[in-house]
Structures are given as structure tokens and as C-alpha cells.
Design a protein around this motif. Structure first.
Motif, mmCIF file in Angstrom:
data_model
loop_
_atom_site.group_PDB
_atom_site.id
_atom_site.type_symbol
_atom_site.label_atom_id
_atom_site.label_comp_id
_atom_site.label_asym_id
_atom_site.label_seq_id
_atom_site.Cartn_x
_atom_site.Cartn_y
_atom_site.Cartn_z
ATOM 1 N N SER A 141 0.816 -1.220 0.000
ATOM 2 C CA SER A 141 0.000 0.000 0.000
ATOM 3 C C SER A 141 0.845 1.264 0.000
ATOM 4 N N GLY A 142 2.027 1.206 -0.549
ATOM 5 C CA GLY A 142 2.883 2.385 -0.655
ATOM 6 C C GLY A 142 3.758 2.641 0.551
ATOM 7 N N ASN A 143 3.654 1.832 1.605
ATOM 8 C CA ASN A 143 4.475 2.025 2.798
ATOM 9 C C ASN A 143 5.904 1.538 2.614
ATOM 10 N N LEU A 144 6.146 0.733 1.599
ATOM 11 C CA LEU A 144 7.488 0.238 1.301
ATOM 12 C C LEU A 144 7.787 0.482 -0.173
ATOM 13 N N VAL A 145 9.062 0.686 -0.477
ATOM 14 C CA VAL A 145 9.532 0.809 -1.858
ATOM 15 C C VAL A 145 10.600 -0.254 -2.043
ATOM 16 N N ARG A 146 10.427 -1.106 -3.060
ATOM 17 C CA ARG A 146 11.340 -2.232 -3.296
ATOM 18 C C ARG A 146 12.206 -1.945 -4.513
ATOM 19 N N PHE A 147 13.510 -1.992 -4.318
ATOM 20 C CA PHE A 147 14.480 -1.867 -5.397
ATOM 21 C C PHE A 147 15.009 -3.263 -5.681
ATOM 22 N N SER A 148 14.880 -3.720 -6.928
ATOM 23 C CA SER A 148 15.383 -5.048 -7.282
ATOM 24 C C SER A 148 16.306 -4.945 -8.489
ATOM 25 N N PHE A 149 17.222 -5.887 -8.573
ATOM 26 C CA PHE A 149 18.219 -5.895 -9.646
ATOM 27 C C PHE A 149 18.706 -7.321 -9.849
ATOM 28 N N ARG A 150 19.215 -7.582 -11.053
ATOM 29 C CA ARG A 150 19.819 -8.875 -11.367
ATOM 30 C C ARG A 150 21.316 -8.652 -11.549
ATOM 31 N N VAL A 151 22.104 -9.510 -10.940
ATOM 32 C CA VAL A 151 23.566 -9.393 -10.990
ATOM 33 C C VAL A 151 24.091 -10.071 -12.252
ATOM 34 N N THR A 152 24.906 -9.339 -13.023
ATOM 35 C CA THR A 152 25.563 -9.920 -14.197
ATOM 36 C C THR A 152 27.042 -10.178 -13.928
ATOM 37 N N ASP A 153 27.648 -9.354 -13.101
ATOM 38 C CA ASP A 153 29.060 -9.520 -12.750
ATOM 39 C C ASP A 153 29.202 -9.374 -11.236
ATOM 40 N N PRO A 154 29.338 -10.476 -10.497
ATOM 41 C CA PRO A 154 29.384 -10.403 -9.038
ATOM 42 C C PRO A 154 30.565 -9.608 -8.488
ATOM 43 N N VAL A 155 31.682 -9.604 -9.181
ATOM 44 C CA VAL A 155 32.853 -8.877 -8.695
ATOM 45 C C VAL A 155 32.597 -7.374 -8.742
ATOM 46 N N VAL A 156 32.047 -6.905 -9.850
ATOM 47 C CA VAL A 156 31.781 -5.474 -10.009
ATOM 48 C C VAL A 156 30.635 -5.037 -9.097
ATOM 49 N N ALA A 157 29.623 -5.888 -8.914
ATOM 50 C CA ALA A 157 28.443 -5.548 -8.115
ATOM 51 C C ALA A 157 28.626 -5.844 -6.633
ATOM 52 N N SER A 158 29.813 -6.178 -6.206
ATOM 53 C CA SER A 158 30.031 -6.559 -4.809
ATOM 54 C C SER A 158 29.667 -5.444 -3.833
ATOM 55 N N ALA A 159 29.716 -4.186 -4.256
ATOM 56 C CA ALA A 159 29.352 -3.065 -3.376
ATOM 57 C C ALA A 159 27.879 -3.138 -2.976
ATOM 58 N N LEU A 160 27.039 -3.708 -3.826
ATOM 59 C CA LEU A 160 25.618 -3.809 -3.507
ATOM 60 C C LEU A 160 25.332 -4.841 -2.423
ATOM 61 N N GLY A 161 26.175 -5.828 -2.281
ATOM 62 C CA GLY A 161 25.983 -6.864 -1.278
ATOM 63 C C GLY A 161 26.749 -6.623 0.007
ATOM 64 N N ASP A 162 27.493 -5.522 0.086
ATOM 65 C CA ASP A 162 28.304 -5.224 1.265
ATOM 66 C C ASP A 162 27.403 -4.916 2.465
ATOM 67 N N LYS A 163 27.543 -5.681 3.556
ATOM 68 C CA LYS A 163 26.708 -5.496 4.739
ATOM 69 C C LYS A 163 27.022 -4.197 5.472
ATOM 70 N N ARG A 164 28.238 -3.691 5.317
ATOM 71 C CA ARG A 164 28.626 -2.458 6.003
ATOM 72 C C ARG A 164 28.107 -1.210 5.302
ATOM 73 N N ALA A 165 27.766 -1.323 4.013
ATOM 74 C CA ALA A 165 27.278 -0.173 3.245
ATOM 75 C C ALA A 165 25.805 0.073 3.574
ATOM 76 N N THR A 166 25.469 1.316 3.868
ATOM 77 C CA THR A 166 24.095 1.678 4.193
ATOM 78 C C THR A 166 23.364 2.103 2.929
ATOM 79 N N PRO A 167 22.271 1.429 2.573
ATOM 80 C CA PRO A 167 21.515 1.808 1.374
ATOM 81 C C PRO A 167 20.550 2.964 1.653
#
Length: 163
Positions: A71-97
Motif C-alpha cells: 500500500s505504498g508504505n514500502l519501496v522495493r528496489f530489485s536488480f539482477r547481478v551480471t558480474d558479481p565482482v563489479v556488483a560486490s558493493a551492492l551486497g556489502d553489509k557495512r554499506a548503508t543503502p
């Protein structure tokens, strides 16, 4: 008047008329837009193929989507990984989204549940899999049709359209 001068004047007039015609087509498209589109100053245009190729090379991700859920209370960002090495910043637990709304200038964060933790997938990324991050939208700051920027650590994705 010389032949070159008359050609220059004709060319200038042609460019001026072309600009007016393109502005008229934008105005006519604006007039025929549905009433719901008047809530957002942005037109519902998806990412261009050049932008998609850029994010694939720059960030190792594709199929970028931002949707309102619950009902608009959440916004979901989704993506598909093509290169895990380059996209590793997205999976970093220390990085705040963060999710930044260009219209409202709101900066949304990932909610943290007591027993579950943050509502995001973090850890080592695997190529070909789809991942998601959920942002809290209490107060309805982000609406369908808005443009948003996703910021996760040093990784930035700008101008995504909210569905």
C-alpha cells in the motif's frame, strides 16, 4: 546579400522552427497525459538502452526496478547481478543503502525488524540471481511515477522510475 549569408539565415530559421515544433509536440503530449500523471513532473520513460548498458558495465547489474509495495508504505528496489565482482558493493553489509526521491528530496532508509534484521539481501552476490532492497516509505514521500536515486555505499544509480 551573399549566397552564404542567405543559406546561413535559412539554416538558422530551420533550426528555430524545428525547436518550436519539438516543443509543441512535448506540450501536446503533456496535454493528453492522464490525470494521474499530473502528480509527478516526470514522464514515464524507462531507462534507455545506453543507460542499461552503462549500469551493466559500471555496476554489474541489469533489470533495475523500483516498485511501491504494501500500500505504498514500502519501496522495493530489485536488480539482477551480471558480474558479481563489479556488483560486490551492492551486497556489502557495512554499506548503508539509501533511496533519494528527486521530487520530494526525501532520503529513505532500510527498515530494521527486531527479529529479522534489515530488510535487504546482503552478502556475497551470485551472477544471474535477482536481489532486492526494501526502503520504508512512511509518509508517502515516494509516489508512482517519481524518479529516484539508489545509493549503496559508493554505488549510485540515478533516475530510476518508480512503478
Amino acid at each position: 546579400m551573399s549566397n552564404q549569408m542567405s543559406q546561413w539565415i535559412a539554416l538558422t530559421a530551420l533550426f528555430a522552427l524545428g525547436g518550436c515544433a519539438s516543443m509543441a509536440s512535448v506540450d501536446s503530449a503533456r496535454d493528453t497525459a492522464p490525470a494521474s500523471a499530473s502528480t509527478s513532473p516526470y514522464y514515464p520513460v524507462q531507462l534507455t538502452s545506453v543507460a542499461m548498458a552503462y549500469y551493466d558495465l559500471y555496476g554489474g547489474v541489469e533489470h533495475l526496478r523500483v516498485r511501491r509495495t504494501a500500500s505504498g508504505n514500502l519501496v522495493r528496489f530489485s536488480f539482477r547481478v551480471t558480474d558479481p565482482v563489479v556488483a560486490s558493493a551492492l551486497g556489502d553489509k557495512r554499506a548503508t543503502p539509501y533511496l533519494y526521491g528527486q521530487r520530494s528530496h526525501a532520503l529513505l532508509q532500510v527498515p530494521v525488524m527486531d527479529k529479522i534484521g534489515p530488510l535487504r539481501q546482503a552478502g556475497p552476490l551470485i551472477g544471474g540471481r535477482e536481489y532486492w532492497v526494501v526502503f520504508s516509505n512512511k509518509g508517502d514521500f515516494i509516489r508512482a511515477g517519481d524518479r529516484v536515486n539508489v545509493i549503496i555505499g559508493s554505488f549510485h544509480i540515478d533516475g530510476l522510475l518508480v512503478e
